[in-house]
Scaffold this motif. Sequence first.
Motif, PDB file in Angstrom:
ATOM      1  N   PHE A  73     -13.628  46.425  16.767  1.00  0.00           N
ATOM      2  CA  PHE A  73     -15.048  46.716  16.578  1.00  0.00           C
ATOM      3  C   PHE A  73     -15.610  47.271  17.876  1.00  0.00           C
ATOM      4  O   PHE A  73     -14.955  47.256  18.917  1.00  0.00           O
ATOM      5  CB  PHE A  73     -15.823  45.463  16.129  1.00  0.00           C
ATOM      6  N   MET A  74     -16.831  47.784  17.799  1.00  0.00           N
ATOM      7  CA  MET A  74     -17.511  48.280  18.987  1.00  0.00           C
ATOM      8  C   MET A  74     -18.129  47.096  19.714  1.00  0.00           C
ATOM      9  O   MET A  74     -18.917  46.336  19.157  1.00  0.00           O
ATOM     10  CB  MET A  74     -18.594  49.288  18.611  1.00  0.00           C
ATOM     11  N   LEU A  75     -17.760  46.936  20.969  1.00  0.00           N
ATOM     12  CA  LEU A  75     -18.275  45.849  21.784  1.00  0.00           C
ATOM     13  C   LEU A  75     -19.666  46.184  22.314  1.00  0.00           C
ATOM     14  O   LEU A  75     -20.548  45.331  22.374  1.00  0.00           O
ATOM     15  CB  LEU A  75     -17.319  45.599  22.944  1.00  0.00           C
ATOM     16  N   ALA A  76     -19.858  47.424  22.712  1.00  0.00           N
ATOM     17  CA  ALA A  76     -21.133  47.891  23.276  1.00  0.00           C
ATOM     18  C   ALA A  76     -21.106  49.406  23.247  1.00  0.00           C
ATOM     19  O   ALA A  76     -20.102  50.013  22.878  1.00  0.00           O
ATOM     20  CB  ALA A  76     -21.316  47.382  24.707  1.00  0.00           C
ATOM     21  N   HIS A  77     -22.200  50.030  23.646  1.00  0.00           N
ATOM     22  CA  HIS A  77     -22.207  51.482  23.754  1.00  0.00           C
ATOM     23  C   HIS A  77     -21.072  51.916  24.688  1.00  0.00           C
ATOM     24  O   HIS A  77     -21.009  51.514  25.840  1.00  0.00           O
ATOM     25  CB  HIS A  77     -23.540  51.976  24.315  1.00  0.00           C
ATOM     26  N   GLY A  78     -20.152  52.714  24.163  1.00  0.00           N
ATOM     27  CA  GLY A  78     -19.076  53.230  24.995  1.00  0.00           C
ATOM     28  C   GLY A  78     -17.863  52.327  25.129  1.00  0.00           C
ATOM     29  O   GLY A  78     -16.908  52.704  25.804  1.00  0.00           O
ATOM     30  N   TRP A  79     -17.863  51.154  24.487  1.00  0.00           N
ATOM     31  CA  TRP A  79     -16.737  50.234  24.641  1.00  0.00           C
ATOM     32  C   TRP A  79     -16.272  49.723  23.287  1.00  0.00           C
ATOM     33  O   TRP A  79     -17.059  49.156  22.515  1.00  0.00           O
ATOM     34  CB  TRP A  79     -17.126  49.030  25.502  1.00  0.00           C
ATOM     35  N   ALA A  80     -14.983  49.894  22.993  1.00  0.00           N
ATOM     36  CA  ALA A  80     -14.375  49.331  21.795  1.00  0.00           C
ATOM     37  C   ALA A  80     -13.430  48.219  22.209  1.00  0.00           C
ATOM     38  O   ALA A  80     -12.971  48.164  23.357  1.00  0.00           O
ATOM     39  CB  ALA A  80     -13.616  50.407  21.013  1.00  0.00           C
ATOM     40  N   ILE A  81     -13.144  47.316  21.254  1.00  0.00           N
ATOM     41  CA  ILE A  81     -12.262  46.196  21.545  1.00  0.00           C
ATOM     42  C   ILE A  81     -11.310  46.005  20.375  1.00  0.00           C
ATOM     43  O   ILE A  81     -11.701  46.138  19.218  1.00  0.00           O
ATOM     44  CB  ILE A  81     -13.074  44.913  21.814  1.00  0.00           C
TER      45      ILE A  81
END
Length: 334
Positions: A73-81
Amino acid sequence: MNEIFKNLPHGSSRNKIEYLAEELGKLAGGAVTNLIDNGHFHGMCARGFVTTQSRSDRPFSLNVTSLGGRAEFMLAHGWAIQVQPGAGITAPVSRVGNYYLNTLPNRHFAQIMCQGFTMYQVLRPVAPQNDESKSVRAAFNVMALAGAEVEVGFRFIHMSEDGSHTLGDKVASKIHTDFAGDGFVTCDSGALKNNVQVEQPSYVALYLEVRNSGIVGLQRGVCGFVADDADLAKLEFTHAPPYYQATDCMKPIGFEDLGAGLIRFNHNAIHAPFGMARHMLASGYHVQTITEHGSDYKVFQYPVDHIPSAAQLEAMQMSFQYSSMPTGFDFYKV
């Protein structure tokens, strides 16, 4: 007294202006640009996300949800996990959020509760610089439990003739183990050699992989062309609005009942240059499947006993995260 003022020449204003211009030029030449988007980890998404399983095959499809095995999923703007296979069962990602502690130098950090995961950002095309003495390096401030391993490195994203994208091998990676759970440790990458390993134009995935730590704190992320550790320390956060945007849910702007359990949802057009499956992530639990999609619509097939009413459709949100950054690159593929 500041050295610049101490050395300010006497005499005409022109001499002073020329001197100051030269000093400013030196300062500008020493500046290092941070390539990372949202190094603060602001705008956290998917709070309370729980994955019930991390399947070993992890298909990255619009019809594979976070509760059905996608484990990404997307952790934050610009970061996936991505959750490590199996970790979603023994120690799921149970909370994601922003926390403030007055004892921290920067006070802001993100917390992730998971036994093992890989967090990544696809850097925009990285072009080699003329100065071959510099290389691309990255660093994060990480707080983890004793016994944890944190690996920081890069992987090139290769495009095939059929338009598909795959991850290359790990390059310029370093493993860090000096954690005690009571403070932040700077975890840096190796050096991605300028004009040697950096292809042009090239998409590069910067990753941070965590192993054997049930809780992790992240306080700072930087990356840039640097010559040494001193250059790396100069890199600062970028405070501009994130280049990569992520949203938790998509709101339809209209729908059409096509009959036989087929419902077409219209939504605002989205930009998906890497293909829709790399920019939309199914979250939660879905009984419906996508049979057709475009940049501004999706057609869902509902089971006969789960067809929503008109009132339910009017109030419905689509349980999809949208990310302008491409996702779905399998970091755990064997």
